[in-house]
Write an enzyme that holds these catalytic residues in place. Structure first.
Site, PDB file in Angstrom:
ATOM      1  CB  SER A 196      -0.935  -0.001   1.209  1.00  0.00           C
ATOM      2  OG  SER A 196      -0.195   0.122   2.395  1.00  0.00           O
ATOM      3  NE  ARG A 200      -1.924   5.683   0.875  1.00  0.00           N
ATOM      4  CZ  ARG A 200      -1.383   4.788   1.671  1.00  0.00           C
ATOM      5  NH1 ARG A 200      -0.078   4.789   1.870  1.00  0.00           N
ATOM      6  NH2 ARG A 200      -2.123   3.887   2.282  1.00  0.00           N
ATOM      7  CG  ASN A 204      -1.528   9.978  -4.919  1.00  0.00           C
ATOM      8  OD1 ASN A 204      -2.395  10.830  -5.074  1.00  0.00           O
ATOM      9  ND2 ASN A 204      -1.660   8.970  -4.076  1.00  0.00           N
TER      10      ASN A 204
END
Lengths: 261, 159
Positions: A196, A200, A204
């Site tokens: 994660s 993440r 982004n």
């Protein structure tokens, strides 16, 4: 780049999403080095330790200069976050958090440079393609998160002992009769952390970079500032936030490793 | 996009960066920050202390001023008294001196008067003698007449 045709735009976008790599062995896709990611991230890493070392070496408790003030603010900020979250004795957590925060921030900030600037310069020097944002490369984000993951496992074993850690993996949360379930649950739980973390950040930054590329590829030149400027300003928030989140979650995961559930 | 060796390179870089930060950056900056915090805390404490001391000094100054005023008033009073006494003394002295001068003058006058009276008596005696001689037509020198003259003079002078 102005849009002179769908094929050109397609090529432009694809070109911008291709790493400059060196093949160490033909046919094996793992034996490659993304030279652009390495180049930019190491340069920024050196920039980071250069600036911070410079300030640290002549840091005085007297009236500080503006640079020292800025860096002390960053260090103080990171230190506060670490002290609030982490209650162990390890000396590595705070410097680790600082490195994560500043390095990721620097690498994210490459997104704010014009999309063609760094690639054009490096391609002019002979590279066939170039991506300027290392954190939009999975290798970079996984390198960070796996390093943190190694530390998580290390502290789990060091604090709880190998047997204690193994017992915790097997027995919590449902006790001995649900051992396989516990094990699977805990392994997934642990593996989800680096996954994660890295996905993440990668998601982004990749999306941010892609939007800049799309603006540059598909819009007429005169309209680009109207979209690129708001997106860049919004992106200042995102790059800081993502660097902060990565740092904060690393601290949280590492402090969790110090406590048994 | 695929994972490749870059991953290991980046992990190595990351480890090196963290190690460097841990050894050469973090301790120095934390030390400077701690020292600055200590200095600021000391400075604030010193400022508080200074304020307190200033207040004390104000009190003390007021007290000293009051004392000084009291002293000054005392001194002025004493000086006034002293001045009055000096004036009084001088007056006394002057009065005494006047008295003395007066006595001296009186004495002088007395002496002069006595001398004048004596001279006058002599003169009167001479005149009386001469006139008597003229009246009598002869020279008076006998001791018997002296008594008469004396008596006359005494009459004249016996104011």
């Amino acid at each position: 780049m102005t849009s002179s045709g769908p094929v050109d735009s397609f090529y432009y976008i694809q070109h911008h999403l291709m790493n400059w790599h060196a093949k160490l062995a033909s046919g094996n896709s793992f034996l490659r080095l993304n030279l652009d990611t390495l180049l930019v991230s190491i340069t920024l890493g050196l920039l980071f330790i250069g600036i911070f070392r410079l300030v640290a070496a002549k840091a005085s408790s007297g009236v500080p200069g503006k640079l020292q003030c800025a860096i002390e603010m960053v260090v103080g900020f990171v230190d506060t976050q670490v002290k609030d979250t982490y209650h162990g004795t390890s000396k590595i957590i705070a410097p680790l958090a600082l490195t994560i925060f500043v390095w990721i921030f620097f690498m994210n900030a490459m997104d704010l440079l014009p999309v063609d600037l760094v690639p054009r310069i490096v391609e002019g020097a002979g590279a066939e393609s170039m991506r300027a944002v290392p954190t939009a490369d999975l290798n970079m984000t996984f390198a960070l998160s796996l390093s943190v993951f190694v530390l998580i496992i290390f502290y789990n074993i060091r604090i709880k002992g190998p047997i204690g850690f193994f017992k915790e993996m097997c027995l919590s949360p449902f006790g001995i009769w649900a051992l396989p379930v516990n094990l699977i649950l805990n392994v997934v739980h642990e593996l989800a952390k680096p996954l994660s973390l890295s996905l993440r950040l990668f998601g982004n930054m990749y999306a941010g970079e892609l939007i800049f590329i799309l603006i540059a590829a598909l819009l007429p030149w005169w309209s680009q500032p109207f979209l690129a400027l708001p997106w860049a300003i919004f992106h200042i928030l995102i790059i800081t936030l993502q660097a902060f989140i990565f740092m904060m979650l690393s601290i949280v995961y590492l402090s969790m490793a110090h406590e048994s559930h | 996009m695929n994972l490749n060796l870059t991953l290991l390179g980046q992990m190595l870089t990351f480890v090196l960066l963290v190690a460097f930060t841990m050894k050469y950056i973090w301790p120095h900056l934390m030390k400077a920050i701690d020292e600055r915090q200590q200095k600021i805390a000391d400075g604030l404490a010193a400022a508080d202390r200074g304020k307190h001391e200033l207040e004390l000094a104000h009190h003390k100054a007021a007290e000293i001023l009051r004392d000084a005023k009291l002293h000054a008033a005392n001194y002025i009073e004493q000086a006034n008294k002293r001045a009055a006494s000096i004036v009084e003394e001088a007056k006394e002295h002057a009065r005494g001196e006047t008295e003395r001068m007066l006595v001296l003058a009186r004495n002088e006058i007395m002496i002069e008067r006595t001398a004048a009276r004596e001279a006058l008596r002599q003169e009167i005696a001479g005149i009386a003698l001469q006139s008597a001689q003229k009246v009598l037509g002869r020279h008076i020198d006998s001791a018997a007449d002296d008594k008469l003259i004396e008596q006359f003079i005494a009459e004249v002078a016996g104011d």
